[in-house]
Scaffold this motif. Structure first.
Motif, PDB file in Angstrom:
ATOM      1  N   TYR A   1     -98.145  51.402  58.483  1.00  0.00           N
ATOM      2  CA  TYR A   1     -97.357  52.562  58.099  1.00  0.00           C
ATOM      3  C   TYR A   1     -96.557  53.040  59.292  1.00  0.00           C
ATOM      4  O   TYR A   1     -96.930  52.843  60.448  1.00  0.00           O
ATOM      5  CB  TYR A   1     -98.264  53.705  57.625  1.00  0.00           C
TER       6      TYR A   1
ATOM      7  N   GLN B   1     -94.506  56.567  60.849  1.00  0.00           N
ATOM      8  CA  GLN B   1     -94.420  58.021  60.724  1.00  0.00           C
ATOM      9  C   GLN B   1     -93.406  58.547  61.722  1.00  0.00           C
ATOM     10  O   GLN B   1     -93.600  58.416  62.925  1.00  0.00           O
ATOM     11  CB  GLN B   1     -95.786  58.676  60.960  1.00  0.00           C
TER      12      GLN B   1
ATOM     13  N   GLY C   1     -93.111  64.714  62.567  1.00  0.00           N
ATOM     14  CA  GLY C   1     -93.091  65.805  61.609  1.00  0.00           C
ATOM     15  C   GLY C   1     -92.950  65.384  60.163  1.00  0.00           C
ATOM     16  O   GLY C   1     -92.721  66.222  59.298  1.00  0.00           O
ATOM     17  N   ARG C   2     -93.090  64.095  59.902  1.00  0.00           N
ATOM     18  CA  ARG C   2     -92.919  63.632  58.522  1.00  0.00           C
ATOM     19  C   ARG C   2     -94.195  62.939  58.030  1.00  0.00           C
ATOM     20  O   ARG C   2     -95.121  62.708  58.787  1.00  0.00           O
ATOM     21  CB  ARG C   2     -91.760  62.629  58.447  1.00  0.00           C
ATOM     22  N   GLY C   3     -94.193  62.600  56.745  1.00  0.00           N
ATOM     23  CA  GLY C   3     -95.307  61.851  56.181  1.00  0.00           C
ATOM     24  C   GLY C   3     -95.232  60.385  56.546  1.00  0.00           C
ATOM     25  O   GLY C   3     -94.293  59.934  57.197  1.00  0.00           O
ATOM     26  N   LEU C   4     -96.230  59.646  56.146  1.00  0.00           N
ATOM     27  CA  LEU C   4     -96.297  58.219  56.454  1.00  0.00           C
ATOM     28  C   LEU C   4     -95.546  57.410  55.408  1.00  0.00           C
ATOM     29  O   LEU C   4     -95.614  57.703  54.217  1.00  0.00           O
ATOM     30  CB  LEU C   4     -97.746  57.756  56.502  1.00  0.00           C
TER      31      LEU C   4
ATOM     32  N   HIS D   1     -95.129  53.578  53.878  1.00  0.00           N
ATOM     33  CA  HIS D   1     -95.749  52.256  53.801  1.00  0.00           C
ATOM     34  C   HIS D   1     -94.728  51.191  54.171  1.00  0.00           C
ATOM     35  O   HIS D   1     -93.615  51.163  53.634  1.00  0.00           O
ATOM     36  CB  HIS D   1     -96.260  52.024  52.378  1.00  0.00           C
TER      37      HIS D   1
ATOM     38  N   PHE E   1     -98.879  52.994  62.474  1.00  0.00           N
ATOM     39  CA  PHE E   1    -100.324  53.002  62.257  1.00  0.00           C
ATOM     40  C   PHE E   1    -100.736  51.792  61.428  1.00  0.00           C
ATOM     41  O   PHE E   1    -100.077  51.455  60.445  1.00  0.00           O
ATOM     42  CB  PHE E   1    -100.748  54.255  61.483  1.00  0.00           C
TER      43      PHE E   1
ATOM     44  N   PHE F   1    -107.333  54.800  58.946  1.00  0.00           N
ATOM     45  CA  PHE F   1    -106.261  54.631  59.914  1.00  0.00           C
ATOM     46  C   PHE F   1    -106.771  54.511  61.346  1.00  0.00           C
ATOM     47  O   PHE F   1    -107.817  55.068  61.702  1.00  0.00           O
ATOM     48  CB  PHE F   1    -105.310  55.828  59.857  1.00  0.00           C
TER      49      PHE F   1
END
Lengths: 113, 113
Positions: free
Chosen positions: A35, A37, A40-43, A45, A88, A103
């Protein structure tokens, strides 16, 4: 506690260079996922590799998996400044009838123009 | 919706306050996960739902943390009597089922002051 450990913790490269990140894990897995990132954001895929696969490609991404060494690597070729992010690895473990995503601590990649 | 939606995006709570964080998964996704991500760390598993059933809550750090998904869609993570160590980004992810990647929301950044 986290299942995966990424190496290196931080990586700084110039645009156009390749970036390699490694991940080691401890127990048997169903599959392994990478993943990305942004700060400040989401992960997001990126790619999934199953336990019976050894290598997988997606665009400029190449993932390898060595189940005998319990390790995986993510290679980003011809890096761009926009690739700057944390990456990650996440192992998918069979757990009580469902797949549990665990993770590592991540590799922070900085790509300089 | 097209993605996983989390609200609020940011939350500042005074120590001792209760907070509720909301997650709207992708419509039809059976699996829903909550993760906690401290600054500079990878996401840590908190809890997992399959439809409305909470199958795994082994990652909840204390009995001050409670999660629910009463109708198998929207989920709420509640933290009672917040402490400074609860400050983190709380991520929600959903999945259609076995074998695929997970879609993450942008997270809720909780700061306890």
């Amino acid at each position: 506690s986290q299942q995966g450990e990424e190496d290196p913790q931080a990586l700084s490269i110039q645009e156009g260079e390749n970036a390699t990140m490694n991940c080691s894990y401890k127990t048997s897995i169903n599959n392994l996922q990478w993943y990305r990132q942004n700060s400040g954001r989401g992960l997001v895929h990126l790619i999934l590799i199953r336990s019976n696969e050894r290598e997988k490609h997606s665009g400029r991404l190449r993932v390898t998996l060595d189940t005998s060494k319990k390790s995986s690597s993510l290679l980003i070729t011809a890096s761009r400044a926009a690739d700057t992010a944390s990456y990650f690895c996440a192992t998918v473990l069979p757990s009580g009838g469902y797949n549990k995503l665990i993770f590592g601590a991540g590799t922070r990649l900085a790509v300089h123009p | 919706g097209a993605g996983v939606s989390q609200s609020p995006r940011y939350k500042v709570a005074k120590r001792g306050q209760d907070v509720a964080l909301r997650c709207d998964p992708i419509s039809g996704h059976v699996s829903l996960f909550w993760y906690q991500q401290a600054l500079g760390q990878g996401p840590e598993f908190l809890t997992y739902f399959q439809n409305e059933a909470q199958l795994d809550k082994s990652g909840l750090p204390s009995d001050r943390f409670f999660a629910e998904r009463p109708e198998g869609s929207v989920s709420t993570l509640k933290i009672q009597r917040t402490q400074q160590e609860d400050s983190a980004v709380y991520l929600c992810a959903s999945s259609a089922g076995e074998g695929g990647g997970y879609t993450f929301g942008s997270g809720t950044r909780l700061t306890v002051v």
